[in-house]
Write a protein that holds these residues in place. Sequence first.
Motif, short mmCIF file in Angstrom:
data_model
loop_
_atom_site.label_atom_id
_atom_site.label_comp_id
_atom_site.label_asym_id
_atom_site.label_seq_id
_atom_site.Cartn_x
_atom_site.Cartn_y
_atom_site.Cartn_z
N VAL A 154 -13.91 54.40 52.37
CA VAL A 154 -14.48 54.75 51.20
C VAL A 154 -14.85 56.37 51.03
N GLN A 155 -15.22 57.15 52.25
CA GLN A 155 -15.33 58.39 52.11
C GLN A 155 -13.93 59.19 51.78
N ARG A 156 -12.76 58.65 52.29
CA ARG A 156 -11.63 59.20 51.87
C ARG A 156 -11.29 59.21 50.48
N LEU A 157 -11.84 57.89 49.75
CA LEU A 157 -11.58 57.99 48.28
C LEU A 157 -12.61 58.72 47.48
N HIS A 158 -13.63 59.08 47.96
CA HIS A 158 -14.77 60.11 47.26
C HIS A 158 -14.17 61.48 47.44
N LEU A 159 -13.53 61.75 48.59
CA LEU A 159 -13.07 63.20 48.88
C LEU A 159 -12.46 63.96 48.09
N ILE A 160 -11.33 63.71 47.19
CA ILE A 160 -10.67 64.51 46.40
C ILE A 160 -11.18 64.05 45.03
N LYS A 161 -11.94 64.97 44.23
CA LYS A 161 -12.43 64.69 42.94
C LYS A 161 -11.59 64.76 41.94
N THR A 162 -11.70 63.81 40.82
CA THR A 162 -10.74 63.73 39.83
C THR A 162 -11.29 64.76 38.68
N ASP A 163 -10.53 64.97 37.62
CA ASP A 163 -10.92 65.78 36.68
C ASP A 163 -12.15 65.37 36.05
N ASP A 164 -12.31 64.01 35.73
CA ASP A 164 -13.53 63.48 35.29
C ASP A 164 -14.85 63.76 36.12
N GLU A 165 -14.60 63.59 37.09
CA GLU A 165 -15.77 64.13 38.05
C GLU A 165 -16.22 65.50 38.16
N ILE A 166 -15.03 66.26 38.07
CA ILE A 166 -15.41 67.89 38.24
C ILE A 166 -16.01 68.14 36.85
N GLU A 167 -15.79 67.52 35.59
CA GLU A 167 -16.62 67.89 34.46
C GLU A 167 -18.02 67.35 34.58
N LYS A 168 -18.40 66.30 35.35
CA LYS A 168 -19.65 66.00 35.32
C LYS A 168 -20.33 66.78 36.37
N LEU A 169 -19.57 67.25 37.30
CA LEU A 169 -20.24 68.18 38.30
C LEU A 169 -20.45 69.45 37.62
N ARG A 170 -19.66 70.00 36.83
CA ARG A 170 -19.66 71.00 36.04
C ARG A 170 -20.95 71.20 35.18
N ALA A 171 -21.21 70.12 34.42
CA ALA A 171 -22.24 69.86 33.56
C ALA A 171 -23.59 69.80 34.33
N ALA A 172 -23.54 69.13 35.52
CA ALA A 172 -24.87 69.27 36.30
C ALA A 172 -25.13 70.51 36.76
N GLY A 173 -24.17 71.19 37.10
CA GLY A 173 -24.35 72.87 37.43
C GLY A 173 -24.94 73.48 36.43
N ARG A 174 -24.61 73.30 35.21
CA ARG A 174 -25.28 74.22 33.94
C ARG A 174 -26.70 73.85 34.06
N GLU A 175 -27.03 72.35 34.16
CA GLU A 175 -28.62 72.06 34.06
C GLU A 175 -29.07 72.63 35.27
N ALA A 176 -28.55 72.74 36.39
CA ALA A 176 -29.24 73.58 37.60
C ALA A 176 -29.38 75.04 37.16
N ASP A 177 -28.66 75.69 36.59
CA ASP A 177 -28.78 76.99 36.13
C ASP A 177 -29.86 77.01 35.16
N PHE A 178 -30.07 76.39 34.23
CA PHE A 178 -31.31 76.32 33.27
C PHE A 178 -32.56 76.32 34.17
N ALA A 179 -32.38 75.24 35.18
CA ALA A 179 -33.67 75.03 36.17
C ALA A 179 -34.13 76.25 36.68
N PHE A 180 -33.40 76.90 37.12
CA PHE A 180 -33.50 78.31 37.92
C PHE A 180 -34.15 79.28 36.89
N LYS A 181 -33.45 79.29 35.59
CA LYS A 181 -34.06 80.35 34.47
C LYS A 181 -35.43 79.96 34.47
#
Length: 385
Positions: A151-178
């Motif tokens: 299960v860990q192996r399957l999680h390990l390499i992120k797909t394009d869809d997962e990466i887009e969601k991580l980017r969106a969460a990162g933008r929210e964190a940047d707003f939180a820092f502001k």
Amino acid sequence: MVVFKLHCAKITEKHGGYNMEKLKELQKYVKEQNLDVAYISNYEDVQYFTGFGSDPIERVLALIVFPDADPFLFAPALEVEDIQKSGWPYKVFGYLDHEKPFAMIADHIKEINPNPVNWGIEMNNLVVDRLHALEKEFPSANFNHDLTPEVQRLHLIKTDDEIEKLRAAGREADFAFKVGFETIKPGITEADVAAEIEYQLKKRGVMQMSFPTLIQAGKHASQPHGDTSTRKIEDNELVLLDLGTVHDGYISDASRTVAVGKLNDTQADIYKVCLEAQLAAQAAVKPGITAAELDKIARDIIDKAGYGKYFIHRLGHGMGMSEHEFPSIMEGNDLKLEENMCFSLEPGIYIPGVAGVRIEDCVRVTKDGCEPFTHTAKTLQTVFK
């Protein structure tokens, strides 16, 4: 966040929200390992494979996977309608609070395989009393196959869809820092800053944090596992912010440390050294470097500056649907990094009675380097003069 979860995956094919390709890989693994049934008990892993996310707390939520038959979900009755609406295409069975869930799970499994002997379970998740309940229903079965590494192996390499969601969460964190930087001032409490950050995020529709927002000021920040408190922020001290949000099931996790007023030489120096370590580690990320080598790059800088004994945790951890996934970026881990692995880089220096500094970004390994998910400046900022 400082709290302490291979191969190149195909682009995930999504049908109605569930990860069809990953589920097929799990089923293939079950068959290759000659397992009769796989029992997925971690609710985050259930969400990963099915697209349905819910923390059942004390109730039972499980994904049952067979080598040559359709999987099914077993859930509290109050979740069944939501699962059906989520796009899950296979059967879902519900149970009421007064019913015996493991007897019912056994009945549903026996309809597909009357005598499943070889089981795979998540040994890092399935608690003892629930394992005993399964053993009672299937006394001739063995539960010795650990699904966790696969299960860990399957999680390990992120797909394009997962990466887009991580980017969106990162933008929210940047707003939180502001928001946090604009809120911090002498006399306000750590709890006031955390509350304002989460309030402003909710006003933007961000309803869930990855973990409770951590604000620690002055000497309090020397406790890396401390909590946000009602301590008032004072002039001439450092303030540590560690926060993250959840975006469509995927998280952000980042830390910044800022100055309030004028710092003394020690405060300024530990910030300088910590930043150098974080930037050096981030610059070194690329396919082929090991997790241990990356940890050593940051640790050597802090050691050389004389603060080695105050860097008391690993450099980083994997992240995705959880803020602590596999792998650990630490000494002794010779795992070679691959493109689209995602993890944190968070060196810290914590001097009891003086101050604490942590600087963190989560990153994605690219073909020749890395991409951070958060972009808030890391040069020392004085947020209130």
